[in-house]
Design a protein around this motif. Structure first.
Motif, PDB file in Angstrom:
ATOM      1  N   VAL B 282       0.840  -1.192   0.000  1.00 35.42           N
ATOM      2  CA  VAL B 282       0.000   0.000   0.000  1.00 35.42           C
ATOM      3  C   VAL B 282       0.882   1.251   0.000  1.00 35.42           C
ATOM      4  CG1 VAL B 282      -1.964   1.162   1.054  1.00 35.42           C
ATOM      5  CG2 VAL B 282      -1.679  -1.318   1.322  1.00 35.42           C
ATOM      6  N   LEU B 283       0.723   2.048  -1.040  1.00 36.49           N
ATOM      7  CA  LEU B 283       1.499   3.282  -1.170  1.00 36.49           C
ATOM      8  C   LEU B 283       0.557   4.474  -1.094  1.00 36.49           C
ATOM      9  CD1 LEU B 283       3.845   2.357  -4.179  1.00 36.49           C
ATOM     10  CD2 LEU B 283       4.213   1.976  -1.727  1.00 36.49           C
ATOM     11  N   ALA B 284       1.145   5.649  -0.961  1.00 38.92           N
ATOM     12  CA  ALA B 284       0.343   6.874  -0.926  1.00 38.92           C
ATOM     13  C   ALA B 284       1.056   7.948  -1.721  1.00 38.92           C
ATOM     14  CB  ALA B 284       0.142   7.333   0.522  1.00 38.92           C
ATOM     15  N   THR B 285       0.266   8.790  -2.379  1.00 38.45           N
ATOM     16  CA  THR B 285       0.823   9.986  -3.020  1.00 38.45           C
ATOM     17  C   THR B 285       0.037  11.188  -2.528  1.00 38.45           C
ATOM     18  OG1 THR B 285      -0.621   9.590  -4.927  1.00 38.45           O
ATOM     19  CG2 THR B 285       1.646   8.849  -5.123  1.00 38.45           C
ATOM     20  N   ASP B 286       0.751  12.232  -2.213  1.00 32.47           N
ATOM     21  CA  ASP B 286       0.124  13.429  -1.658  1.00 32.47           C
ATOM     22  C   ASP B 286       0.152  14.545  -2.693  1.00 32.47           C
ATOM     23  OD1 ASP B 286      -0.088  12.256   0.949  1.00 32.47           O
ATOM     24  OD2 ASP B 286       2.066  12.588   1.189  1.00 32.47           O
ATOM     25  N   ARG B 287      -0.973  15.240  -2.812  1.00 35.77           N
ATOM     26  CA  ARG B 287      -0.983  16.450  -3.610  1.00 35.77           C
ATOM     27  C   ARG B 287      -0.821  17.608  -2.626  1.00 35.77           C
ATOM     28  NH1 ARG B 287      -4.960  19.409  -6.705  1.00 35.77           N
ATOM     29  NH2 ARG B 287      -6.585  18.385  -5.496  1.00 35.77           N
ATOM     30  N   THR B 288       0.140  18.481  -2.867  1.00 39.24           N
ATOM     31  CA  THR B 288       0.415  19.540  -1.894  1.00 39.24           C
ATOM     32  C   THR B 288       0.192  20.899  -2.524  1.00 39.24           C
ATOM     33  OG1 THR B 288       2.740  19.495  -2.527  1.00 39.24           O
ATOM     34  CG2 THR B 288       2.134  18.240  -0.590  1.00 39.24           C
ATOM     35  N   SER B 289      -0.098  21.859  -1.655  1.00 36.71           N
ATOM     36  CA  SER B 289      -0.233  23.247  -2.105  1.00 36.71           C
ATOM     37  C   SER B 289       1.162  23.822  -2.303  1.00 36.71           C
ATOM     38  CB  SER B 289      -0.969  24.072  -1.050  1.00 36.71           C
ATOM     39  OG  SER B 289      -0.139  24.207   0.097  1.00 36.71           O
ATOM     40  N   GLU B 290       1.214  25.029  -2.865  1.00 29.04           N
ATOM     41  CA  GLU B 290       2.522  25.665  -3.042  1.00 29.04           C
ATOM     42  C   GLU B 290       3.227  25.874  -1.720  1.00 29.04           C
ATOM     43  OE1 GLU B 290       2.687  29.124  -5.464  1.00 29.04           O
ATOM     44  OE2 GLU B 290       1.888  28.096  -7.229  1.00 29.04           O
ATOM     45  N   ALA B 291       2.413  26.070  -0.675  1.00 30.12           N
ATOM     46  CA  ALA B 291       3.011  26.280   0.653  1.00 30.12           C
ATOM     47  C   ALA B 291       3.490  24.954   1.249  1.00 30.12           C
ATOM     48  CB  ALA B 291       1.996  26.933   1.580  1.00 30.12           C
ATOM     49  N   GLY B 292       3.205  23.842   0.563  1.00 28.76           N
ATOM     50  CA  GLY B 292       3.703  22.556   1.043  1.00 28.76           C
ATOM     51  C   GLY B 292       2.683  21.798   1.876  1.00 28.76           C
ATOM     52  N   ASP B 293       1.477  22.366   2.061  1.00 30.79           N
ATOM     53  CA  ASP B 293       0.456  21.644   2.820  1.00 30.79           C
ATOM     54  C   ASP B 293      -0.181  20.565   1.937  1.00 30.79           C
ATOM     55  OD1 ASP B 293       0.791  23.377   5.013  1.00 30.79           O
ATOM     56  OD2 ASP B 293      -0.440  24.883   3.978  1.00 30.79           O
ATOM     57  N   ILE B 294      -0.574  19.482   2.576  1.00 32.88           N
ATOM     58  CA  ILE B 294      -1.186  18.384   1.819  1.00 32.88           C
ATOM     59  C   ILE B 294      -2.643  18.735   1.511  1.00 32.88           C
ATOM     60  CG2 ILE B 294      -1.927  15.966   1.932  1.00 32.88           C
ATOM     61  CD1 ILE B 294       0.619  15.458   3.590  1.00 32.88           C
ATOM     62  N   ILE B 295      -3.000  18.716   0.228  1.00 34.23           N
ATOM     63  CA  ILE B 295      -4.380  19.011  -0.178  1.00 34.23           C
ATOM     64  C   ILE B 295      -5.205  17.730  -0.142  1.00 34.23           C
ATOM     65  CG2 ILE B 295      -5.837  19.821  -2.069  1.00 34.23           C
ATOM     66  CD1 ILE B 295      -3.389  21.476  -3.010  1.00 34.23           C
ATOM     67  N   ASP B 296      -4.702  16.678  -0.811  1.00 36.83           N
ATOM     68  CA  ASP B 296      -5.366  15.392  -0.673  1.00 36.83           C
ATOM     69  C   ASP B 296      -4.357  14.271  -0.912  1.00 36.83           C
ATOM     70  OD1 ASP B 296      -5.139  15.045  -3.480  1.00 36.83           O
ATOM     71  OD2 ASP B 296      -6.986  16.214  -3.739  1.00 36.83           O
ATOM     72  N   THR B 297      -4.756  13.074  -0.566  1.00 36.22           N
ATOM     73  CA  THR B 297      -3.859  11.915  -0.635  1.00 36.22           C
ATOM     74  C   THR B 297      -4.557  10.791  -1.376  1.00 36.22           C
ATOM     75  OG1 THR B 297      -2.706  12.489   1.395  1.00 36.22           O
ATOM     76  CG2 THR B 297      -2.690  10.163   0.771  1.00 36.22           C
ATOM     77  N   GLN B 298      -3.822  10.198  -2.320  1.00 32.65           N
ATOM     78  CA  GLN B 298      -4.343   9.042  -3.049  1.00 32.65           C
ATOM     79  C   GLN B 298      -3.667   7.792  -2.494  1.00 32.65           C
ATOM     80  OE1 GLN B 298      -6.589   8.657  -5.831  1.00 32.65           O
ATOM     81  NE2 GLN B 298      -6.248   6.536  -5.196  1.00 32.65           N
ATOM     82  N   ILE B 299      -4.463   6.772  -2.230  1.00 29.95           N
ATOM     83  CA  ILE B 299      -3.915   5.491  -1.760  1.00 29.95           C
ATOM     84  C   ILE B 299      -3.853   4.523  -2.943  1.00 29.95           C
ATOM     85  CG2 ILE B 299      -4.267   3.526  -0.196  1.00 29.95           C
ATOM     86  CD1 ILE B 299      -3.431   6.107   1.232  1.00 29.95           C
ATOM     87  N   TRP B 300      -2.730   3.793  -3.012  1.00 29.27           N
ATOM     88  CA  TRP B 300      -2.485   2.860  -4.107  1.00 29.27           C
ATOM     89  C   TRP B 300      -2.266   1.458  -3.544  1.00 29.27           C
ATOM     90  CZ3 TRP B 300      -1.480   4.817  -9.263  1.00 29.27           C
ATOM     91  CH2 TRP B 300      -1.462   6.227  -9.361  1.00 29.27           C
ATOM     92  N   LEU B 301      -2.829   0.492  -4.238  1.00 28.06           N
ATOM     93  CA  LEU B 301      -2.567  -0.895  -3.867  1.00 28.06           C
ATOM     94  C   LEU B 301      -1.784  -1.548  -4.997  1.00 28.06           C
ATOM     95  CD1 LEU B 301      -2.946  -3.422  -2.132  1.00 28.06           C
ATOM     96  CD2 LEU B 301      -5.121  -3.809  -3.309  1.00 28.06           C
ATOM     97  N   LEU B 302      -0.574  -1.999  -4.653  1.00 29.97           N
ATOM     98  CA  LEU B 302       0.258  -2.687  -5.649  1.00 29.97           C
ATOM     99  C   LEU B 302       0.155  -4.189  -5.394  1.00 29.97           C
ATOM    100  CD1 LEU B 302       1.192   0.101  -6.234  1.00 29.97           C
ATOM    101  CD2 LEU B 302       3.569  -0.649  -6.017  1.00 29.97           C
ATOM    102  N   LEU B 303      -0.094  -4.934  -6.451  1.00 30.42           N
ATOM    103  CA  LEU B 303      -0.214  -6.386  -6.313  1.00 30.42           C
ATOM    104  C   LEU B 303       0.957  -7.067  -7.006  1.00 30.42           C
ATOM    105  CD1 LEU B 303      -4.049  -6.750  -7.075  1.00 30.42           C
ATOM    106  CD2 LEU B 303      -2.911  -6.680  -4.833  1.00 30.42           C
ATOM    107  N   LEU B 304       1.720  -7.843  -6.233  1.00 29.58           N
ATOM    108  CA  LEU B 304       2.847  -8.605  -6.788  1.00 29.58           C
ATOM    109  C   LEU B 304       2.699 -10.058  -6.396  1.00 29.58           C
ATOM    110  CD1 LEU B 304       4.303  -5.604  -5.966  1.00 29.58           C
ATOM    111  CD2 LEU B 304       6.183  -6.871  -7.062  1.00 29.58           C
ATOM    112  N   ARG B 305       3.232 -10.937  -7.199  1.00 29.86           N
ATOM    113  CA  ARG B 305       3.190 -12.349  -6.853  1.00 29.86           C
ATOM    114  C   ARG B 305       3.979 -12.560  -5.564  1.00 29.86           C
ATOM    115  NH1 ARG B 305       4.936 -16.451 -11.544  1.00 29.86           N
ATOM    116  NH2 ARG B 305       6.787 -16.666 -10.208  1.00 29.86           N
ATOM    117  N   GLY B 306       3.519 -13.497  -4.748  1.00 27.20           N
ATOM    118  CA  GLY B 306       4.099 -13.709  -3.419  1.00 27.20           C
ATOM    119  C   GLY B 306       5.595 -13.960  -3.424  1.00 27.20           C
TER     120      GLY B 306
END
Lengths: 581, 581
Positions: B282-306
């Motif tokens: 599970v990864l996350a990417t943050d969208r930030t304002s110019e001031a560096g504050d987090i506006i919103d966060t997207q969560i990602w699920l990566l699937l790899l073979r065991g």
């Protein structure tokens, strides 16, 4: 090397901040390029010179039995704290904190690290003597870096350190290095002098500087043309005048000298030689408690002849002044002399002052000094009659040209020099501080007797230029020239005959092991010649279509004003005859 | 060189903090000596190796038309601020303040300074291409320096920088360097591989690492024994499986897997191959304002073979993840999956999550993953039937041995390597940041196309040792051995015949231009042999009184287990036959 595959960058004018000729020429010839104050890129042309200097130093160090290693540039503060230099050294020592907040320094020199190596690696007298050296980048954060590589902050130094079992061994190691240095400087092809230098309290006479003679040198060097005596200004002894003190012939007299606060002004006003005046210098020494508070202060009056300069190193050896001194403050002076500076003298003091007379002053009669009263001086001053003998008599002054040589063999002369090497007997200063010992024949631990030996690798080219240049540029000695020979073909891009001859000559010289550059840039002759005269390559060969028709080339040494015609078939032999000449 | 005039210091045991064999052997053989964490003295024996490495690199760089210069170690922060690296680089960049409080860095590399030189010195396209290089001390304040010279803080690097007028020129410069590197590594006499490396967004395929093959290497290198494909693990592409996704054969089923939070544990519990399980990252990417504050966060699920490992470089190229990503926090995971890590999967999510499947997973059927319920997994999972197709399919994993080669010519194999060189196309990254331009044929300013090319001069000997050693010590290739030949006379101090023969042989080999050391220390044979086997000199000649009576000496190559007798008269020829062999 072919110029097209190299990098040549010359400037018509030097940047305005270059003050001395070597700095100007090194910038103009593209040897160096400033990155920051006292920090330079060694450009391809300059690096070739530096590498040749290094190679000569390395060969002679190896020949003298020294062993090369390489110590780190970034060194932990702990070792520097062991010797006390971490705190004692001023801001020239560049201090760093690493990511963990630990203290480091950028090496200005490496006594601590090499002594640390010795105490771990040299266990037994059987391993001695040993001399370790490195050729490595150093950094000294000079307050006022200037003159290009002459007083840079980052520079390359060869530093060697000898380890011996006893003072006699250390002396032999020292002499071996002094000999190696003579060979090195002989090979550079520069006029230089090895001069005795002050060795502080440790080394007796075991300290010599190697000075490249140059009118622009920062250091005054003293020598006797009639003998081999040579010393730097700090060290050169001023002998006491011969014969007894003359008898008094004048009465003591106070004379008004309004506004005349210097010896020169007073001498002029009174119409007497400057040498009949005496200047008064007021120093102070503080006795401090263990906490560093001043317990009491002694004021000292130093008397020097009006035309003589004080020598701080000599003053620092006068008993009582040898633990450090400072100049007295204005208020201390007024409290002791009842007068402001400019009119001070040894007669009529308000509070006790220790009087130290220079050897010369101690034997003067009928002299002139301040009256300790503003706008007044005393003339006709005489020891004993007018004031007691001084508390001490010492050599306090710089020698001047014409002084008797300390070896009694003639008169001293003075010239200017640039210090590029130093050999120094250290004794056990560092080995004691770091408890660096070996086991002697009886299995007893003893401290190493050490010496240290430096050569300023990057300063050397600057000194060479100060000594060897003309209005057109640098004149390198063969040994350290970036290239020994330059081939300048005229019209190479138009004439196949010139191109072929140039390429063949270039190949022949390369095959003969000559360090040659072929200027294949197709510059106009004037610009091409100006470049190589600026860069200072000592031997130039010009090929032209006209000359080649007669199977001739032109040879010119950089020191000469005209070229000579040489048969193409003879040029290699001609060159070999001129090289190293 | 005679051993008595050199410095030899060997240790029976390596210090306890030396972990890898090269570090242990370099310390034991007296090549290096630790001064501080990641900072080493290059001792005389080690310095000889380093100088030989430098000489080979220098010759081949010059031959390839690169021009040597030398840039300062202490560099002003201003230049590093122009490119943003002063702030962007972490604490590996050693920052200094000088006595005036100005910011400097100790160079970890020199892109900024060389680009500054280029923008001042390279005015015209006529001066291009140009390649400047230096062999110079660098410093990187590694968080965890270790393995001796393998990952030191202070080290010597050869760094070269090419400047071209256009991408085609830069590509030619790059290829010239890649060729020069092959010549250099061939001359070192080491087994190595040039492997394609990831060049980030800039360079297409123009990035190669030169890896010395060694079982202990930190890097996994991937190659195809049936072709010339070779890449590092970051770069090596995992092809999609061939053929379509198999049809579902199992029903979707939730199975209890109490306490089994890893794929391996689940596979074992269920008695299935690890390759039938799928791990959820599970990864996350943050969208930030110019001031560096987090506006919103997207969560990602990566699937790899065991049985596969995530490749962060590849993940960083997935659209949406290519501007930087982080691992999701525990609370983010619980909010989106309603479950703690160990039992996560793509089915039954609480909040929107972007699902990226590895190429392999995208074509699996009947797989096993977490049920988003503690202590439970799902088996018989099938795309489309049980969950929608993933939002994206990408190569997310490290290749494994047996994967198809990306060139389609066989199966991949993996071995370990030590990176000692890197060639890299930089494009205009630095020239744009520093506005470094030249004038093109039309008099228009254009940014330089750059490449950079490094060789770890001090790491190379460590890599050579990792590849070439045995239980007795180092086995140097001839080209970089501290000495090529050692003469070991037995009983030299007793036997005048041995002494004379040893001295004569030594003189003969020196005259033949062979880098030979005569061991005149009068050590016992066992200790003497052990020293030289530890130090790793490749060719050994033993002289003894008995052998000399028959006019014979013993020759042994360091790789061989027994000596051969050679007639004294033939030894030079014998040696020349073996050298470089």
């Amino acid at each position: 090397m072919k110029a097209s595959q190299f990098f040549i960058s010359t400037l018509k004018e030097a940047p305005a901040d270059a003050e001395v000729v070597s700095h100007k020429l090194m910038l103009r010839a593209g040897l160096i390029k400033k990155l920051s104050a006292g920090i330079y890129n060694y450009m391809p042309m300059g690096l070739r010179v530096i590498r040749k200097v290094e190679a000569i130093v390395r060969e002679e160090m190896n020949r003298a039995g020294a062993v090369e290693l390489c110590m780190p540039i970034v060194q932990p503060a702990e070792l520097w704290q062991e010797t006390g230099r971490f705190d004692a050294m001023g801001p020239e020592l560049l201090r760093i904190k690493d990511r963990h907040g630990r203290d480091y320094v950028v090496q200005p020199t490496s006594e601590e690290v090499v002594t640390d190596i010795a105490r771990q690696e040299l266990h037994s007298y059987k391993q001695l003597p040993k001399n370790f050296y490195q050729i490595q980048t150093k950094f000294r954060d000079e307050r006022r870096p200037r003159f290009g590589l002459m007083r840079g902050r980052e520079f390359i130094m060869k530093d060697a350190y000898s380890f011996d079992r006893d003072p006699a061994g250390a002396q032999a190691s020292y002499q071996a290095m002094a000999q190696a240095y003579r060979r090195i400087f002989d090979r550079f092809g520069l006029r230089y002098r090895a001069v005795a230098a002050d060795s502080g309290a440790i080394g007796g006479d075991l300290s010599e500087e190697f000075q490249v003679i140059a009118a622009t040198g920062e250091d005054a060097i003293v020598y006797c043309p009639q003998s081999d005596y040579a010393a730097n200004m700090e060290k050169a002894e001023a002998l006491a005048p011969q014969g007894p003190r003359p008898a008094a012939t004048q009465p003591l007299q106070k004379v008004p000298t309004p506004g005349k606060s210097t010896c020169a002004e007073v001498a002029e006003l009174l119409g007497v030689p400057l040498a009949s005046t005496v200047k008064s210098l007021v120093l102070a020494t503080d006795r401090t408690s263990e906490a560093g508070d001043i317990i009491d202060t002694q004021i000292w009056l130093l008397l020097l002849r009006g035309d003589h300069d004080m020598n701080e190193v000599k003053v620092g050896k006068v008993p009582g002044l040898d633990q450090g001194f400072r100049f007295a403050t204005q208020s201390e002076i007024e409290a002791h002399f009842g007068c402001k500076p400019g009119y001070l003298g040894p007669i009529g003091l308000q509070k006790p002052v220790k009087v130290v007379a220079d050897r010369e002053v101690a034997l003067m009669a009928d002299w002139i000094c301040g009256a300790n009263e503003e706008d007044h001086h005393l003339r006709g001053v005489n020891w004993v009659r007018d004031l007691p003998e001084p508390d001490a008599v010492a050599d306090l002054r710089n020698v001047v040209a014409g002084d008797r040589s300390p070896d009694g063999k003639g008169e001293l002369a003075i010239e200017r020099g640039i210090e590029v090497g130093h050999v120094f007997y250290l004794g056990t200063k560092y080995s004691r501080a770091m408890n660096a010992t070996f086991l002697d024949e009886n299995g007893k631990p003893r401290h190493f007797e050490m010496g240290c030996y430096g050569i300023g690798i990057t300063r050397l080219p600057a000194a060479a230029i100060e000594q060897n240049h003309d209005e057109r540029g640098i004149i390198w000695p063969d040994a350290i020239a970036p290239f020994t020979v330059v081939i300048c073909p005229i019209g190479m891009e138009r004439s196949e005959a010139v191109r072929a001859a140039a390429e063949k000559l270039y190949a022949d010289l390369c095959a003969a092991g000559i360090d040659v550059i072929l200027d294949d840039r197709s510059e106009r002759p004037g610009a091409m010649f100006a470049d190589w005269e600026l860069i200072g390559v000592p031997h130039r060969i010009v090929l032209s279509e006209r000359g080649l028709k007669e199977a001739q080339v032109e040879y010119q040494h950089r020191r000469e004003t005209a070229a000579v015609k040489v048969a193409l078939a003879d040029i290699l032999a001609h060159l070999q005859g001129r090289m190293g000449a």
